[in-house]
Scaffold this active site. Structure first.
Site, short mmCIF file in Angstrom:
data_model
loop_
_atom_site.label_atom_id
_atom_site.label_comp_id
_atom_site.label_asym_id
_atom_site.label_seq_id
_atom_site.Cartn_x
_atom_site.Cartn_y
_atom_site.Cartn_z
CB CYS A 121 -0.95 -0.01 1.57
SG CYS A 121 -2.03 -0.94 0.81
CG HIS A 258 -2.86 3.51 2.55
ND1 HIS A 258 -3.62 3.20 1.61
CD2 HIS A 258 -2.87 2.44 3.01
CE1 HIS A 258 -3.91 2.64 1.12
NE2 HIS A 258 -3.94 1.53 1.84
CG ASN A 288 -6.72 -0.18 0.99
OD1 ASN A 288 -5.54 -0.03 0.31
ND2 ASN A 288 -5.61 -1.05 2.47
N1 ACO Z 1 -18.67 -7.94 8.92
C1 ACO Z 1 -19.02 -8.96 9.76
N2 ACO Z 1 -18.33 -9.07 11.27
C2 ACO Z 1 -16.58 -9.08 10.82
C3 ACO Z 1 -16.89 -8.76 10.18
C4 ACO Z 1 -17.42 -8.24 8.46
N3 ACO Z 1 -16.83 -7.88 7.59
N4 ACO Z 1 -14.46 -9.25 9.43
C5 ACO Z 1 -14.59 -9.35 11.14
N5 ACO Z 1 -16.37 -9.35 11.73
C6 ACO Z 1 -16.38 -10.25 13.02
C7 ACO Z 1 -15.01 -11.23 13.50
O1 ACO Z 1 -15.00 -11.91 12.55
C8 ACO Z 1 -15.45 -10.35 14.68
O2 ACO Z 1 -16.00 -11.71 15.61
P1 ACO Z 1 -16.25 -12.48 16.94
O3 ACO Z 1 -16.36 -10.98 17.88
O4 ACO Z 1 -17.25 -12.87 16.92
O5 ACO Z 1 -15.22 -13.02 16.61
C9 ACO Z 1 -15.39 -8.73 15.02
O6 ACO Z 1 -15.66 -8.71 13.22
C10 ACO Z 1 -14.55 -8.37 15.67
O7 ACO Z 1 -13.61 -8.72 14.58
P2 ACO Z 1 -11.50 -7.49 14.72
O8 ACO Z 1 -11.11 -7.37 13.47
O9 ACO Z 1 -12.07 -7.27 16.15
O10 ACO Z 1 -12.45 -6.00 14.24
P3 ACO Z 1 -11.92 -4.97 14.12
O11 ACO Z 1 -12.97 -3.17 15.00
O12 ACO Z 1 -10.51 -5.10 14.24
O13 ACO Z 1 -12.30 -4.69 12.20
C11 ACO Z 1 -10.81 -4.26 10.48
C12 ACO Z 1 -11.37 -5.44 11.60
C13 ACO Z 1 -11.61 -3.53 9.74
C14 ACO Z 1 -9.92 -5.10 9.71
C15 ACO Z 1 -9.88 -3.60 11.37
O14 ACO Z 1 -8.92 -4.21 11.81
C16 ACO Z 1 -8.73 -3.27 9.92
O15 ACO Z 1 -9.22 -1.95 9.76
N6 ACO Z 1 -7.87 -2.98 10.19
C17 ACO Z 1 -6.61 -2.63 9.66
C18 ACO Z 1 -6.28 -3.36 8.03
C19 ACO Z 1 -6.05 -2.55 6.76
O16 ACO Z 1 -6.84 -1.94 6.37
N7 ACO Z 1 -5.84 -3.57 6.29
C20 ACO Z 1 -5.57 -2.69 4.46
C21 ACO Z 1 -4.15 -3.39 4.53
S1 ACO Z 1 -2.71 -2.00 5.77
C22 ACO Z 1 -3.28 -0.39 5.40
O17 ACO Z 1 -3.61 -0.35 4.14
C23 ACO Z 1 -2.94 0.38 6.58
#
Ligand code: ACO
Length: 331
Positions: A121, A258, A288
Site C-alpha cells: 500500500c 492512504h 482500500n
Molecule cells: N462483517 C461483520 N463482522 C465482521 C466482519 C465483517 N465484514 N469482519 C470481521 N467481523 C467480525 C469478526 O469475526 C469478529 O467477530 P467475533 O468478535 O465474533 O470474533 C468481530 O467482527 C471483530 O473483529 P475484529 O477483527 O476485532 O474487528 P476490528 O474492529 O479490528 O475491525 C478491521 C476489523 C476493519 C479489519 C480493522 O481491524 C482494520 O481496519 N484494520 C486495518 C486493516 C487494514 O486496513 N488493512 C489493509 C492493509 S494495511 C493498510 O492499508 C493500513
C-alpha cells in the site's frame, strides 16, 4: 545559473494529476448478500461504502494507462517527453515485463526508463520518493509516477474480514523539474519482521503450486494488529516529516492519507491537530486501493478545486511488509 551565479536548487514539482476507477461498483449491501456482513458493520468500522472492481480482462496496466493519460493531459506533457516511469503496484499484470514497461509502450513513451516498485500500500509514496531523487540529482526532468492496483484479484470473497476492505483503482502524477518549491522531503520505512500480519504468501521463488495448496492466492491479514501498527507508524513518520522540515503541525494545509480505514485516517489527523475538513477522504467511495489510494485522493482534491497551488500537502501511507512513508510537498 541564478543572478548570484549559484546553481538554483531543483525541485520535483507536480505538473498534473489523473486517476481512474473501473466502472463496476460493488456496494456494502451487495457484499452482504455474499458474506455475513452489513453496511452498518463495514461503514462504522472502516468508513467504506463501496468499492470498484475491475471487469474480467481489465488489468492493473489498463487502470494505470487511463490514469496516466489524464495526468499527462492535465500537465500538458506528451508521453514522448517523459524521461522515466515509476509505477507502484503489488498486483502487476505479469511476473515480467513490469507493468511500467507495458504502460510505457502503450503510452508511446518509447526509450525512457520504466520500472515497478513493490511496497504494497505504500507503493505510490515509495515511487514518488524514487522519482523525486531522479529529478533532484538531474538524472531526469519529467517523470510519470503511478500507483495502480487490482487487489480484488487476490481477495478471498468468502472471507468477510478482508473482502469488504479492498477495491481496484489507479492514480498518477507527472513530476517536472522546477526551481519553484515542489517535493520538500520524503521518508521511507519498512519492517519485514511483521510480514505475516499482512501478506499474500504465494510467489515465483517459493513455488506457486506448493503455496497455492497451503494458503491459496489470497490476502491474509490480522486486522486489529495491522490497525495498531499502522496508527503507530504513521504517527511517527508524520512527526519525523515535521521535524525534518522544522515545521509546526499547523503549517499543513492538507493531509492526503492512504485510504484504508477512516479510523486510521482520523487518528493521524488528530495527531496533527487537523480538523477533518482539511483531510482528503475518498475511502468511502473506493475502499482500500493500495498503491492507487493516495494519488486517487490527491487527484480528486485537485480536480474539485480544494487543493490549490502553493498549499502544503502531507501524503502518507502504510501497508504490507510492513512498509510506511510520507512525502511533504508544496503543490
Ligand atoms: N462483517 C461483520 N463482522 C465482521 C466482519 C465483517 N465484514 N469482519 C470481521 N467481523 C467480525 C469478526 O469475526 C469478529 O467477530 P467475533 O468478535 O465474533 O470474533 C468481530 O467482527 C471483530 O473483529 P475484529 O477483527 O476485532 O474487528 P476490528 O474492529 O479490528 O475491525 C478491521 C476489523 C476493519 C479489519 C480493522 O481491524 C482494520 O481496519 N484494520 C486495518 C486493516 C487494514 O486496513 N488493512 C489493509 C492493509 S494495511 C493498510 O492499508 C493500513
Amino acid at each position: 545559473m541564478s543572478e548570484t551565479g549559484a546553481t538554483p536548487r531543483v525541485y520535483a514539482r507536480i505538473a498534473g494529476t489523473g486517476s481512474y476507477l473501473p466502472a463496476n461498483v460493488v456496494t456494502n449491501d451487495d457484499l452482504s448478500k455474499v458474506v455475513d456482513t452489513s453496511d452498518e458493520w463495514i461503514a462504522s468500522r472502516t468508513g467504506i461504502r463501496q468499492r470498484h472492481v475491475a471487469a474480467e480482462g481489465e488489468t492493473t496496466g489498463d487502470l494505470a494507462y487511463h490514469a496516466s493519460v489524464r495526468a499527462l493531459e492535465a500537465a500538458g506533457v506528451e508521453a514522448s517527453e517523459l524521461d522515466l516511469i515509476v509505477l507502484g503496484t503489488t498486483t502487476p499484470d505479469l511476473v515480467f515485463p513490469s507493468t511500467a514497461c507495458l504502460l510505457q509502450h502503450r503510452l508511446g513513451a518509447n526509450g525512457c526508463g520504466a520500472f515497478d516498485v513493490n511496497a504494497a500500500c505504500s507503493g505510490f509514496v515509495y515511487a514518488l520518493s524514487v522519482a523525486d531523487k531522479f529529478i533532484r540529482t538531474g538524472a531526469a526532468r519529467t517523470v510519470l509516477v503511478v500507483g495502480a492496483e487490482t487487489l480484488t484479484r487476490m481477495v478471498d470473497w468468502s472471507d468477510r474480514a478482508t473482502c469488504v476492505l479492498f477495491g481496484d483503482g489507479a492514480g498518477a502524477v507527472v513530476l517536472k523539474a522546477d526551481t519553484e518549491t515542489g517535493i520538500l522531503s520524503t521518508h521511507l520505512h519498512a519492517d519485514g519482521g511483521k510480514k505475516e500480519l499482512l501478506w499474500n504468501p504465494v510467489g515465483v521463488s517459493v513455488g506457486f503450486k506448493e503455496q497455492e495448496k497451503n494458503a491459496g492466492v489470497r490476502i491474509h491479514m490480522t486486522g486489529n494488529e495491522v490497525f495498531k501498527h499502522a496508527v503507530k507508524a504513521l504517527d511517527s513518520v508524520v512527526e519525523e516529516t515535521l521535524a525534518e522540515n522544522g515545521l509546526d503541525r499547523r503549517a499543513i494545509d492538507w493531509l492526503i492519507p492512504h485510504q484504508a480505514n477512516l479510523r486510521i485516517i482520523e487518528a493521524t489527523a488528530k495527531r496533527l491537530d487537523l480538523p477533518m475538513d482539511r483531510v482528503v477522504v475518498t475511502v468511502d467511495r473506493h475502499g482500500n486501493t493500495s498503491s492507487g489510494s493516495v494519488p486517487l485522493a490527491l487527484d480528486e482534491a485537485v480536480r474539485s478545486g480544494r487543493v490549490e497551488r502553493g498549499q502544503l500537502l502531507l501524503l502518507e501511507a502504510f501497508g504490507g511488509g510492513f512498509t510506511w512513508g510520507s512525502a511533504l510537498l508544496r503543490y
